[in-house]
Design an enzyme around this catalytic site. Structure first.
Site, PDB file in Angstrom:
ATOM      1  N   HIS A 112      30.726  18.516  44.311  1.00 11.92           N
ATOM      2  CA  HIS A 112      29.959  18.679  43.065  1.00 11.92           C
ATOM      3  C   HIS A 112      29.309  20.056  42.956  1.00 11.92           C
ATOM      4  CE1 HIS A 112      26.350  17.313  45.488  1.00 11.92           C
ATOM      5  NE2 HIS A 112      25.757  18.179  44.697  1.00 11.92           N
ATOM      6  N   ASP A 142      33.152  13.569  47.954  1.00 10.99           N
ATOM      7  CA  ASP A 142      32.312  14.707  47.556  1.00 10.99           C
ATOM      8  C   ASP A 142      32.382  15.833  48.578  1.00 10.99           C
ATOM      9  OD1 ASP A 142      30.656  16.114  45.848  1.00 10.99           O
ATOM     10  OD2 ASP A 142      28.806  15.314  46.710  1.00 10.99           O
ATOM     11  N   SER A 215      22.401  20.839  48.518  1.00 12.44           N
ATOM     12  CA  SER A 215      23.693  20.149  48.492  1.00 12.44           C
ATOM     13  C   SER A 215      24.773  20.977  49.165  1.00 12.44           C
ATOM     14  CB  SER A 215      24.110  19.852  47.051  1.00 12.44           C
ATOM     15  OG  SER A 215      23.284  18.874  46.476  1.00 12.44           O
TER      16      SER A 215
END
Length: 471
Positions: A112, A142, A215
């Site tokens: 992402h 992911d 992230s």
């Protein structure tokens, strides 16, 4: 006693100091870990071209709600596109983290972070910027693998998430809100967490402070080994609330190795719809305790159907690995290679048995599409519903062999458990329902004050529900 008060006070002070020093001595020192691991942690920024807006002005990332100082930092740091009549497109930027896994420039991050990017930039610890190539990405886990053109790069040490224990100290390094190489620490709160719409990752839950920009960054154990990729947070405010989730490094590296060699990821697939076994379902299926994965639907011509699995089977283990929660099943099957054969311990109609199933290759689109319908007749019963036989067309459209459709729901147990007209009942009290007449006979024999299971299809989705008839 007055003579001893100063002595007791002194002893208490010494004891308090000793306890404080002992507690402090038990806390880990993260400085060597941060010093050795930070050089292999990178900042990732992306640029995406967007359709031209009216007036041609660029759209800034959404900075509303950020503290003034952080907002000003972003406004200074993110380059502005020229505005005016000559501007033809807008740009969107994103910030994230990653880490170098090989000296020749392979970098791991979250999918992402780089999804739909037209340009990916990787900034190293020496502040040099490199354009990255996307080798491959896997949205289901992911995970994304990047490559930059560089040599002799510092790399992280890879650990094992399988050996990670709840309560163990862990440390994250990343770029929250763009602040490079920020380190935060905490403990492992839980393992094997399943999150909504995330069926193939047994997440590591921690209380490490993770915020936007973290992230894709690494999660380290005290040995300085990467055990996870920081991926998600649970939040109601937009900021950290004590619940962070990381992708286990064992899962991430399996994906990365496939992306590096094949450019895509293959994973095992059964072709079933499953649900959790709660206390009432366990009782209705004759299980000693709530555990396993209950098969609510078997896809026609899928691996499970070819292997002999049936609706109502409860899978208790796969290759001797127990299925405690239903979410354990897709984790285990997804990690298997297609065409491999597994031994499953199941419960069918109250009896345990072992069955061999050849695992299939998960299709690109694993959604289940079906339709439901309703049709005529039959009388009411002690459940408070009237049902009708399914027509041949309904059976074909629903891809089922038998069942009855609910025509009407009146006051009674059926209304209390949420049944409604158009629902399809295929099983009652662990028995397949072939017709409305058979359903009526089965209803007459239902026990009282004991958990009873019923398999219901609604909008093409099947699930088991339980209820009890009062004395």
């Amino acid at each position: 006693m007055r003579i001893f008060k100063p002595y007791l006070a002194a002893m208490l002070a010494v004891w308090t100091l000793g306890v404080s020093l002992m507690a402090h001595a038990d806390l880990p020192d993260f400085t060597p870990l941060v010093e050795s691991a930070s050089p292999a942690v990178v900042n990732i920024s992306t640029r995406q071209n967007l359709p031209a807006s009216r007036g041609g002005a660029m759209s800034m990332p959404d900075l509303e709600g950020l503290p003034p100082g952080i907002r000003e930092f972003f406004e200074r740091s993110i380059p502005q596109m020229p505005q005016g009549p000559g501007s033809r497109q807008r740009e969107a930027q994103s910030l994230g983290s990653g880490f170098i896994i090989s000296a020749d420039g392979y970098v791991l991050t979250n999918n992402h972070v780089v999804a739909d990017a037209d340009e990916i930039m990787v900034r190293l610890s020496d502040r040099s910027d490199h354009t990255a190539k996307l080798i491959g990405a896997d949205p289901r886990t992911d995970v994304a693998l990047l490559k930059i053109d560089a040599k002799n790069l510092p790399t992280v040490k890879l650990g094992s998430s399988e050996r990670l224990k709840v309560g163990e100290w862990v440390l994250a390094i990343g770029s929250p809100f763009g602040f490079d190489h920020s380190a935060t620490a905490g403990i492992v709160s839980a393992k094997g967490r399943s999150l909504p719409n995330e069926n193939y990752v047994p997440f590591i839950q921690t209380d490490v402070a993770i915020n936007p920009g973290n992230s894709g960054g690494p999660l380290f154990n005290l040995n300085g080994e990467v055990v996870g990729i920081n991926s998600q947070i649970f939040t109601r405010s937009g900021g950290f609330m004590g619940l962070s989730f990381a992708i286990p490094i064992d899962v991430a590296m399996n994906v990365a190795n496939q992306l590096r060699t094949d450019g895509k990821v293959t994973r095992g697939w059964l072709g079933v719809v499953i649900q959790e076994v709660d206390k009432d379902l366990a009782e209705s299926f004759g299980l000693e305790r709530p555990a396993g994965a209950l098969i609510a639907q078997v896809l026609e011509n899928g691996p499970a159907a070819k292997g002999g699995l049936k609706v109502g089977d409860v899978i208790l283990s796969v290759n001797n690995q127990p299925i405690i929660e239903s979410a354990d099943l897709p984790h285990l099957i997804g990690n298997l290679k297609p065409d491999s054969t597994v031994e499953m311990n199941i419960v069918r109609e109250g009896a345990r048995k072992t069955i061999s199933v050849k695992v299939g290759n998960m299709p690109d689109d694993d959604s289940i599409a079906a339709s439901s319908g309703s049709n005529a007749e039959r009388s009411s019963n002690r459940l408070g519903i009237s049902v009708a036989d399914l027509t041949a067309e309904q059976k074909k459209s629903l891809d089922i062999q038998s069942g009855v459709v609910i025509r009407q729901v009146s006051d009674g147990p059926a209304a209390l458990i949420g049944l409604r007209p158009g629902d399809i009942i295929t099983h009652l009290n662990n028995q397949a329902v072939g017709s409305a007449r058979q359903f009526q006979e089965a209803v007459k024999d239902l026990p009282r004050n004991r958990s009873i299971s019923m398999r219901v299809m609604r909008d093409g989705r099947a699930s088991f529900i339980t209820f009890k008839l009062p004395e």
